[in-house]
Design a protein around this motif. Structure first.
Motif, short mmCIF file in Angstrom:
data_model
loop_
_atom_site.label_atom_id
_atom_site.label_comp_id
_atom_site.label_asym_id
_atom_site.label_seq_id
_atom_site.Cartn_x
_atom_site.Cartn_y
_atom_site.Cartn_z
N PRO A 100 0.80 -1.23 0.00
CA PRO A 100 0.00 0.00 0.00
C PRO A 100 0.83 1.28 0.00
CG PRO A 100 -0.86 -1.58 1.59
CD PRO A 100 0.46 -2.11 1.13
N ASN A 101 1.95 1.28 0.69
CA ASN A 101 2.78 2.49 0.72
C ASN A 101 3.36 2.80 -0.65
OD1 ASN A 101 2.40 2.99 3.47
ND2 ASN A 101 4.07 1.61 4.05
N LYS A 102 3.79 1.76 -1.35
CA LYS A 102 4.29 1.97 -2.70
C LYS A 102 3.18 2.45 -3.63
CE LYS A 102 7.19 -0.23 -6.20
NZ LYS A 102 7.98 -1.44 -6.55
N ALA A 103 1.98 1.91 -3.43
CA ALA A 103 0.83 2.34 -4.23
C ALA A 103 0.55 3.83 -4.02
CB ALA A 103 -0.39 1.50 -3.89
N LYS A 104 0.60 4.29 -2.77
CA LYS A 104 0.36 5.71 -2.47
C LYS A 104 1.42 6.59 -3.11
CE LYS A 104 -1.87 4.75 1.98
NZ LYS A 104 -1.73 4.85 3.46
N ALA A 105 2.68 6.12 -3.09
CA ALA A 105 3.76 6.91 -3.70
C ALA A 105 3.58 6.99 -5.21
CB ALA A 105 5.11 6.27 -3.36
N LEU A 106 3.15 5.91 -5.82
CA LEU A 106 2.94 5.90 -7.27
C LEU A 106 1.80 6.84 -7.67
CD1 LEU A 106 3.42 2.08 -7.84
CD2 LEU A 106 4.69 3.86 -9.05
N LEU A 107 0.77 6.92 -6.85
CA LEU A 107 -0.36 7.80 -7.16
C LEU A 107 0.08 9.26 -7.27
CD1 LEU A 107 -3.48 6.58 -5.12
CD2 LEU A 107 -3.17 6.61 -7.60
N LYS A 108 1.12 9.63 -6.53
CA LYS A 108 1.60 11.01 -6.57
C LYS A 108 2.27 11.33 -7.90
CE LYS A 108 2.28 11.26 -1.56
NZ LYS A 108 3.26 11.41 -0.44
N GLN A 109 2.57 10.31 -8.70
CA GLN A 109 3.18 10.53 -10.01
C GLN A 109 2.14 10.67 -11.13
OE1 GLN A 109 6.22 7.55 -10.85
NE2 GLN A 109 6.63 7.28 -8.66
N VAL A 110 0.86 10.49 -10.78
CA VAL A 110 -0.20 10.53 -11.80
C VAL A 110 -0.55 11.98 -12.13
CG1 VAL A 110 -2.58 9.90 -12.31
CG2 VAL A 110 -1.11 8.32 -11.04
N GLN A 111 -0.66 12.26 -13.43
CA GLN A 111 -1.00 13.60 -13.89
C GLN A 111 -2.49 13.71 -14.19
OE1 GLN A 111 1.48 14.32 -17.35
NE2 GLN A 111 3.16 15.12 -16.10
N THR A 112 -3.01 14.89 -14.01
CA THR A 112 -4.39 15.18 -14.40
C THR A 112 -4.41 15.52 -15.89
OG1 THR A 112 -4.11 17.50 -13.83
CG2 THR A 112 -4.96 16.04 -12.11
N PRO A 113 -5.56 15.46 -16.55
CA PRO A 113 -5.63 15.74 -17.99
C PRO A 113 -5.09 17.11 -18.38
CG PRO A 113 -7.64 14.65 -17.28
CD PRO A 113 -6.85 14.96 -16.03
N ASP A 114 -5.12 18.07 -17.46
CA ASP A 114 -4.63 19.41 -17.79
C ASP A 114 -3.12 19.57 -17.56
OD1 ASP A 114 -4.45 19.46 -15.05
OD2 ASP A 114 -5.97 21.02 -14.75
N GLY A 115 -2.45 18.47 -17.18
CA GLY A 115 -1.00 18.51 -17.01
C GLY A 115 -0.53 18.70 -15.59
N GLY A 116 -1.45 18.92 -14.66
CA GLY A 116 -1.07 19.05 -13.25
C GLY A 116 -0.87 17.69 -12.61
N MET A 117 -0.49 17.69 -11.34
CA MET A 117 -0.28 16.43 -10.63
C MET A 117 -1.52 16.12 -9.79
SD MET A 117 2.56 15.71 -11.87
CE MET A 117 2.79 14.16 -11.00
N LEU A 118 -1.82 14.85 -9.69
CA LEU A 118 -2.99 14.40 -8.94
C LEU A 118 -2.84 14.76 -7.46
CD1 LEU A 118 -5.67 12.74 -9.10
CD2 LEU A 118 -4.30 10.74 -8.48
N GLU A 119 -3.88 15.33 -6.91
CA GLU A 119 -3.89 15.65 -5.49
C GLU A 119 -5.13 15.00 -4.87
OE1 GLU A 119 -3.69 19.81 -4.87
OE2 GLU A 119 -1.79 20.08 -5.96
N GLY A 120 -4.94 14.31 -3.76
CA GLY A 120 -6.06 13.67 -3.10
C GLY A 120 -6.45 12.38 -3.78
N GLU A 121 -7.72 11.97 -3.56
CA GLU A 121 -8.20 10.71 -4.10
C GLU A 121 -8.51 10.82 -5.59
OE1 GLU A 121 -11.56 9.23 -1.97
OE2 GLU A 121 -10.34 8.49 -0.30
N ILE A 122 -8.52 9.65 -6.24
CA ILE A 122 -8.97 9.56 -7.62
C ILE A 122 -10.17 8.61 -7.67
CG2 ILE A 122 -7.32 7.71 -8.14
CD1 ILE A 122 -7.25 8.75 -11.02
N GLU A 123 -11.14 8.94 -8.48
CA GLU A 123 -12.36 8.13 -8.57
C GLU A 123 -12.36 7.40 -9.91
OE1 GLU A 123 -17.17 8.94 -8.53
OE2 GLU A 123 -15.86 10.08 -7.15
N LEU A 124 -12.57 6.07 -9.87
CA LEU A 124 -12.59 5.23 -11.07
C LEU A 124 -13.82 4.33 -11.03
CD1 LEU A 124 -8.84 4.07 -11.10
CD2 LEU A 124 -9.86 5.84 -12.56
#
Length: 505
Positions: A322-346
């Motif tokens: 889970p810790n590695k998963a949380k770190a990887l989520l911080k590398q995810v970009q939003t469609p506008d080019g920013g970085m993901l902050e908080g939860e993501i809904e799928l």
């Protein structure tokens, strides 16, 4: 196979039974029957057009083919051995000439007629695509057949697994789907909406395939003795219940059915590898195998098992973290080019099968811990499957059943195989994958292909083209007086050729 036939079958014409005649003649020897519960009636008893798993497994009992597969899923002789005269010319020689159930001896002309009908565009076989490389098939003499190809194909021999039909009945446009005639270990007797009856040639034991859609009802019928055997298609809870019943027996065997989570690569989030890796590390697959399947499944890395002749042998790298998963989520970009902050809904789509919904809720709970909110959408099978083919999903889960040939990778992951041209439902597009698929198809030997296919599987694994879950075990539940049944990794029903009812008092 000798000419061991039922007394009520006098001539080939006698195969054209009607239900009324069967009732009058008393040909259904129910006292000696083994009753098998199945989820639905088989859809197609002509092997040239059968595509569903149940029909294909039953057709194996009625028909014989030129080629079968060994435990590594490499081609081996069934009716015929072969030699490669050159890369475009194969010669097959019949090892035996069994008798068709209507009395005619199998010869090369039956092989030629079967494969010519398969290649006929008007006939419309679903298997024609895998055989399109055949330019010509001719009979050399009564026991030898030549196949000529348009281009080299190291996988060609393994494609010749279609049951052989009698040429005389093909010529007469015989209705094989309603009245199949093969030369296999079982002869067709009767078929309607309520049951299919086959008769084993060696001892005349009847096999009754009885459709019972509801899994709980199948188990109740097993307990009452209205069914003798069920293979797979029960919930884990029902299997556990069966194991506690004195009148029932459960047996297990390692399986090859490959469960996976699919991603939509047209989605701006899921096309990003860090998100797919985060999902992989957030799902505790070993714990799920223990909790849901009581340990009766194996972790998977590819569609093909490691035991396959070109299977992948690698350590599992997507361990629960889970810790590695949380770190990887911080590398995810939003469609506008920013970085993901908080939860993501799928969103996650699945069928309304209770076991699959339960698995979905487990994924939901585990993903929530790392900051992924999963919305579960469950539908009836038809709606669900149509949505997956149309690309109307973000995440989904399915399984590949009975896969033997490595050309499955072209069908599932090639950029040119997006539905309706193939089964690339995730819209996965990767130049390196496409190149490896082409390279494997052009290889001159199975050994060379095996090396390339392993490289291809490693690429798909590294890129998480789909998240491999597990290979679920095969299992059978039978009455305690049923003996001799054998299970096989691919779920085939060949064990019915050996099953018997105990005579012990």
């Amino acid at each position: 196979m000798g000419k061991s036939r039922r007394n009520c079958v006098k001539t080939g014409a006698a195969l054209l039974f009607s239900p009324a005649l069967l009732s009058l003649n008393g040909c259904q020897n129910s006292d000696n029957a083994i009753k098998i519960g199945v989820t639905s009636r088989p859809r197609m008893l002509d092997p040239r057009k059968a595509t569903d798993a149940l029909s294909s497994r039953i057709n194996r009992l009625i028909y014989r083919s030129l080629i079968d597969f060994d435990e590594r899923f490499a081609p081996v002789a069934d009716l015929a051995t072969w030699e490669e005269i050159d890369p475009l010319h194969y010669r097959f020689t019949l090892l035996e000439q069994p008798i068709f159930h209507h009395g005619k001896k199998l010869s090369s002309e039956d092989v030629v007629a079967t494969y010519k009908s398969l290649l006929d565009k008007v006939f419309g076989s679903a298997h024609r695509g895998s055989l399109k490389g055949i330019l010509e098939v001719t009979a050399v003499d009564e026991t030898r057949i030549d196949f000529f190809l348009s281009e080299p194909d190291p996988l060609f021999v393994g494609r010749l697994v279609i049951g052989i039909l009698p040429a005389d009945l093909i010529e007469q446009n015989h209705p094989f789907p309603q009245k199949p005639v093969g030369c296999g270990a079982c002869e067709f007797v009767f078929f309607n909406e309520q049951k299919l009856i086959l008769s084993r040639q060696n001892d005349h034991t009847e096999l009754h395939f009885i459709p019972v859609k509801d899994s709980t009802v199948r188990v109740l019928k097993l307990r009452k003795g209205e069914l003798d055997l069920v293979q797979n298609d029960l919930s884990p809870e029902l299997v556990n219940y069966c194991q506690q019943q004195d009148v029932l027996r459960v047996q297990w065997h390692n399986g090859t059915n490959f469960g996976y989570v699919g991603f939509n690569f047209d989605d701006p989030y899921l096309r990003q590898l860090p998100l797919r890796e985060a999902i992989a590390h957030a799902i505790d697959r070993p714990a799920i195998i223990e909790a849901m399947f009581a340990g009766h499944a194996r972790l998977a890395q590819s569609i093909l098992t490691p035991q396959h002749w070109c299977g992948l042998h690698t350590e599992d790298r997507y361990n629960y973290d889970p810790n590695k998963a949380k770190a990887l989520l911080k590398q995810v970009q939003t469609p506008d080019g920013g970085m993901l902050e908080g939860e993501i809904e799928l969103s996650y789509k699945t069928s309304n099968d209770p076991t699959r919904i339960r698995l979905a809720t487990i994924y939901q709970d585990q993903l929530k811990e790392v900051g992924i909110h999963l919305n579960i959408q469950s539908y009836d099978w038809g709606t669900f499957y149509n949505d997956i083919k149309q690309g109307r999903f973000q995440l989904y889960s399915l399984a590949w059943v009975g896969v033997k040939s490595p050309d499955i990778f072209q069908y599932v992951f090639d950029s040119a195989a997006i539905p309706p041209k193939g089964a690339n439902r995730g819209r996965y597009r990767d130049k390196q994958t496409d190149q490896l698929i082409r390279k494997a198809a052009e290889a001159s030997s199975m050994d060379e292909q095996a090396k390339i296919y392993r490289e291809l599987q490693m690429r798909l694994y590294d890129d998480l083209a789909a998240l491999p879950l597990w290979y679920e075990d095969q299992y059978a539940v039978s009455r305690s007086d049923i003996e001799g049944y054998r299970l096989y990794p691919d779920g085939r029903l060949d064990g019915l050729l050996f099953v018997r009812r105990s005579t012990a008092v």
